[in-house]
Design a protein around this motif. Structure first.
Motif, short mmCIF file in Angstrom:
data_model
loop_
_atom_site.label_atom_id
_atom_site.label_comp_id
_atom_site.label_asym_id
_atom_site.label_seq_id
_atom_site.Cartn_x
_atom_site.Cartn_y
_atom_site.Cartn_z
N GLU A 356 -52.69 -7.63 31.04
CA GLU A 356 -51.24 -7.66 30.89
C GLU A 356 -50.56 -7.24 32.21
O GLU A 356 -51.22 -6.80 33.15
CB GLU A 356 -50.81 -6.72 29.77
N ALA A 357 -49.26 -7.38 32.28
CA ALA A 357 -48.52 -7.12 33.52
C ALA A 357 -48.74 -5.69 34.01
O ALA A 357 -48.84 -4.75 33.22
CB ALA A 357 -47.03 -7.38 33.30
N ALA A 358 -48.81 -5.56 35.33
CA ALA A 358 -48.99 -4.24 35.97
C ALA A 358 -47.63 -3.56 36.06
O ALA A 358 -47.00 -3.51 37.12
CB ALA A 358 -49.61 -4.41 37.35
N VAL A 359 -47.21 -2.99 34.93
CA VAL A 359 -45.85 -2.45 34.85
C VAL A 359 -45.76 -1.04 35.42
O VAL A 359 -46.73 -0.28 35.46
CB VAL A 359 -45.35 -2.44 33.39
N LEU A 360 -44.54 -0.71 35.86
CA LEU A 360 -44.19 0.63 36.33
C LEU A 360 -42.83 0.97 35.70
O LEU A 360 -41.89 0.17 35.80
CB LEU A 360 -44.10 0.64 37.85
N TYR A 361 -42.76 2.12 35.01
CA TYR A 361 -41.55 2.51 34.28
C TYR A 361 -41.10 3.91 34.67
O TYR A 361 -41.90 4.73 35.13
CB TYR A 361 -41.84 2.54 32.77
N TRP A 362 -39.81 4.18 34.42
CA TRP A 362 -39.37 5.57 34.29
C TRP A 362 -38.74 5.73 32.92
O TRP A 362 -38.03 4.86 32.43
CB TRP A 362 -38.45 6.00 35.42
N PHE A 363 -39.10 6.84 32.27
CA PHE A 363 -38.63 7.16 30.94
C PHE A 363 -37.60 8.28 31.05
O PHE A 363 -37.94 9.42 31.40
CB PHE A 363 -39.79 7.61 30.05
N LYS A 364 -36.35 7.94 30.80
CA LYS A 364 -35.25 8.90 30.92
C LYS A 364 -35.25 9.85 29.72
O LYS A 364 -35.19 9.42 28.57
CB LYS A 364 -33.92 8.16 30.98
N LEU A 365 -35.31 11.14 30.00
CA LEU A 365 -35.23 12.15 28.95
C LEU A 365 -33.77 12.39 28.57
O LEU A 365 -32.93 12.66 29.43
CB LEU A 365 -35.86 13.46 29.42
N THR A 366 -33.48 12.29 27.28
CA THR A 366 -32.16 12.65 26.75
C THR A 366 -32.35 13.65 25.62
O THR A 366 -33.34 13.58 24.88
CB THR A 366 -31.39 11.43 26.23
N ARG A 367 -31.41 14.57 25.50
CA ARG A 367 -31.45 15.59 24.45
C ARG A 367 -30.22 15.48 23.56
O ARG A 367 -29.16 15.04 24.01
CB ARG A 367 -31.48 16.99 25.05
N THR A 368 -30.37 15.90 22.30
CA THR A 368 -29.24 15.98 21.40
C THR A 368 -29.02 17.43 21.02
O THR A 368 -29.86 18.31 21.29
CB THR A 368 -29.48 15.15 20.13
N ALA A 369 -27.89 17.69 20.36
CA ALA A 369 -27.54 19.07 20.01
C ALA A 369 -28.53 19.70 19.05
O ALA A 369 -28.69 20.92 19.02
CB ALA A 369 -26.13 19.09 19.40
N ASP A 370 -29.20 18.87 18.24
CA ASP A 370 -30.14 19.43 17.27
C ASP A 370 -31.56 19.56 17.83
O ASP A 370 -32.52 19.71 17.08
CB ASP A 370 -30.16 18.59 15.99
N LYS A 371 -31.69 19.49 19.16
CA LYS A 371 -32.97 19.68 19.87
C LYS A 371 -33.94 18.52 19.72
O LYS A 371 -35.11 18.63 20.09
CB LYS A 371 -33.67 20.99 19.43
N THR A 372 -33.49 17.39 19.15
CA THR A 372 -34.33 16.21 19.18
C THR A 372 -34.15 15.53 20.53
O THR A 372 -33.16 15.74 21.23
CB THR A 372 -33.97 15.23 18.05
N VAL A 373 -35.13 14.69 20.90
CA VAL A 373 -35.10 14.08 22.22
C VAL A 373 -35.42 12.60 22.12
O VAL A 373 -35.95 12.11 21.12
CB VAL A 373 -36.09 14.76 23.20
N ASP A 374 -35.13 11.90 23.18
CA ASP A 374 -35.49 10.50 23.31
C ASP A 374 -35.95 10.27 24.74
O ASP A 374 -35.45 10.91 25.67
CB ASP A 374 -34.29 9.61 22.97
N PHE A 375 -36.94 9.39 24.90
CA PHE A 375 -37.35 8.95 26.23
C PHE A 375 -37.03 7.46 26.32
O PHE A 375 -37.68 6.64 25.68
CB PHE A 375 -38.86 9.19 26.45
N ILE A 376 -36.01 7.13 27.10
CA ILE A 376 -35.52 5.76 27.19
C ILE A 376 -36.25 5.05 28.34
O ILE A 376 -36.17 5.49 29.49
CB ILE A 376 -34.01 5.73 27.43
N PRO A 377 -36.98 3.96 28.07
CA PRO A 377 -37.79 3.31 29.11
C PRO A 377 -37.00 2.33 29.96
O PRO A 377 -36.30 1.45 29.45
CB PRO A 377 -38.86 2.57 28.29
N TYR A 378 -37.11 2.49 31.28
CA TYR A 378 -36.49 1.56 32.22
C TYR A 378 -37.58 0.99 33.12
O TYR A 378 -38.32 1.73 33.77
CB TYR A 378 -35.44 2.27 33.07
#
Length: 442
Positions: A356-378
């Motif tokens: 498969e493709a030789a991908v390179l990503y950055w995953f942006k960390l985001t936080r919410t007030a209830d301490k849950t998080v998301d890693f958004i892939p770019y």
């Protein structure tokens, strides 16, 4: 009444237009391929010619910044392989046999760092070779365009994620690794750093292998001392290192052995969590949420990318996550994950999704007030991937981390830039939730 309603509609239209036209910042990357030859699984940066600008190190070469067009050889680049093009035609190709060839081979250069070992004001180059082999540093000849003197300082560096960092907190870096079956760190004699370095074991000899995957350094328990992370738990640094004591071990499974590991407060609750890939040659990217049960430290696993697109909120999936860097990519004060696919880590056969493709990503960390998080892939790129090392660092002084890769596809620099776009353009560039919404014609 009609006038008020019309005014309300007009204001609503203006607000909608303002949102539509609102300026946003979009992060972009320009890929520069410095070489298509396979010389190393790692690459790094440092100012090697004392011009105040970072240069690129990959394999036996370094490239002058900021253009990276002028290349210098600092140790002999003599390795070649024979490539058969036809029944009567064979050519000699420089480097090790990577994607330019047909067979699976490995380089003798897995990690690189720039550091002034002899304190002469010029950065030298530290190279960790193939797992189980030696570590050496190459002495900068202070601007002379000649081969650099090699100092072999540690005979056997094991593990596929060793590092060079200040583990002990004395202000000087150490080589942190496995050697001959045990975890430890090696220190130079700073009065004569060319002499063999001294091993300080932190674990018993548990017969860890040369090719053990997954290792990192970070303060897990908040005592201001750096601990050692590995796939089966963490080794707690004691209050005193006098006499080279064995460190206390805290068992905890952090996957099956992935890439570099990091202790970082992901959700902002004041406790250091652990970030790692689950398997270096398969799938899985996760963070482990620290919790406390009295004085005991425990972790909850959060896998946010795995074997199928459905395992990721945005449908991203790739294998061979063999290198990770943790850097604040967008300047929001939170550290983000930089990683990708180590393309053909075992060649054309053997690993899942190896072609498969030789991908390179950055995953942006985001936080919410209830301490849950998301890693958004770019997506940064889909034609380079990572090696056993990936480095994000500001190469040109614009405050934005650029990304450096050395692997079987060659040597790459990805220059990071920001541009102002409309909200609509920004929205189009954002990763969309998976599965995608199917619009009806009705």
């Amino acid at each position: 009444m009609i006038m008020k309603k019309s005014l309300s509609v007009f204001v609503g239209v203006l607000l909608a237009a303002a949102v539509f036209l609102r300026a946003e910042e979009l992060h972009t990357f320009k890929r520069i391929q410095l070489s298509d030859q396979f010389w190393s699984e790692g690459a790094n940066a440092g100012d090697l010619n004392n011009d105040g600008v970072k240069d690129i190190i990959s394999g036996p070469y370094w490239w002058e910044g900021p253009s990276f067009t002028k290349r210098h050889e600092y140790y002999p680049a003599t390795t070649t392989f024979q490539l058969t093009l036809g029944p009567m035609t064979t050519v000699t190709v420089p480097g090790f046999e990577g994607t330019l060839g047909k067979e699976n081979k490995y380089s003798d250069n897995f990690f690189a760092w720039a550091y002034d070992f002899n304190k002469d004001g010029w950065n030298d180059i530290l190279i960790i070779g193939f797992p189980g082999k030696d570590t050496s540093w190459f002495e900068n000849p202070k601007g002379k365009d000649i081969l650099w003197t090699r100092h072999q300082v540690f005979a056997q560096t094991d593990n596929e994620s060793p590092t060079f960092t200040d583990l002990t907190g004395d202000g000087k870096p150490e080589l942190v690794c496995i050697t001959s079956g045990q975890y430890g760190y090696a220190t130079p004699d700073w009065g004569d750093p060319a002499k063999p370095w001294t091993l300080h074991a932190i674990s018993p000899n548990k017969k860890y292998g040369n090719f053990t995957h997954g290792m990192g350094v970070g303060d897990v328990n908040g005592d201001k001392r750096l601990d050692l992370l590995e796939k089966d738990g963490w080794w707690e640094q004691p209050a005193s290192l006098a006499g080279d004591p064995i460190w206390a071990f805290h068992p905890q499974r952090f996957g099956g052995g992935g890439a570099q590991m990091y202790a970082y407060d992901v959700n902002g609750d004041g406790l250091a969590d652990v970030i790692t890939s689950l398997m270096a040659h398969e799938f899985g990217l996760a963070w482990y949420e620290q919790y406390r049960d009295g004085r005991e430290v425990g972790f909850r696993e959060h896998v946010f990318m795995n074997k199928t697109p459905a395992d990721n909120k945005y449908g991203v999936k790739f294998s061979e996550i063999h290198a990770i860097d943790l850097v604040d990519m967008d300047g929001d004060g939170l550290k983000d994950i930089v990683t990708g696919k180590r393309f053909w880590s075992h060649g054309r056969m053997g690993d899942p999704d190896r072609n498969e493709a030789a991908v390179l990503y950055w995953f942006k960390l985001t936080r919410t007030a209830d301490k849950t998080v998301d890693f958004i892939p770019y997506l940064i790129d889909n034609e380079s991937g990572v090696g056993t090392q990936v480095v994000a660092t500001d190469l040109n002084g614009d405050g934005l981390p650029d990304v450096i890769v050395g692997n079987k596809r060659g040597t790459f620099v990805h220059l990071h830039a920001k541009k102002t776009v409309t909200h609509e353009e920004w929205e189009k560039a954002q990763p969309k939730p998976y599965p995608p919404t199917i619009k009806s014609d009705r």
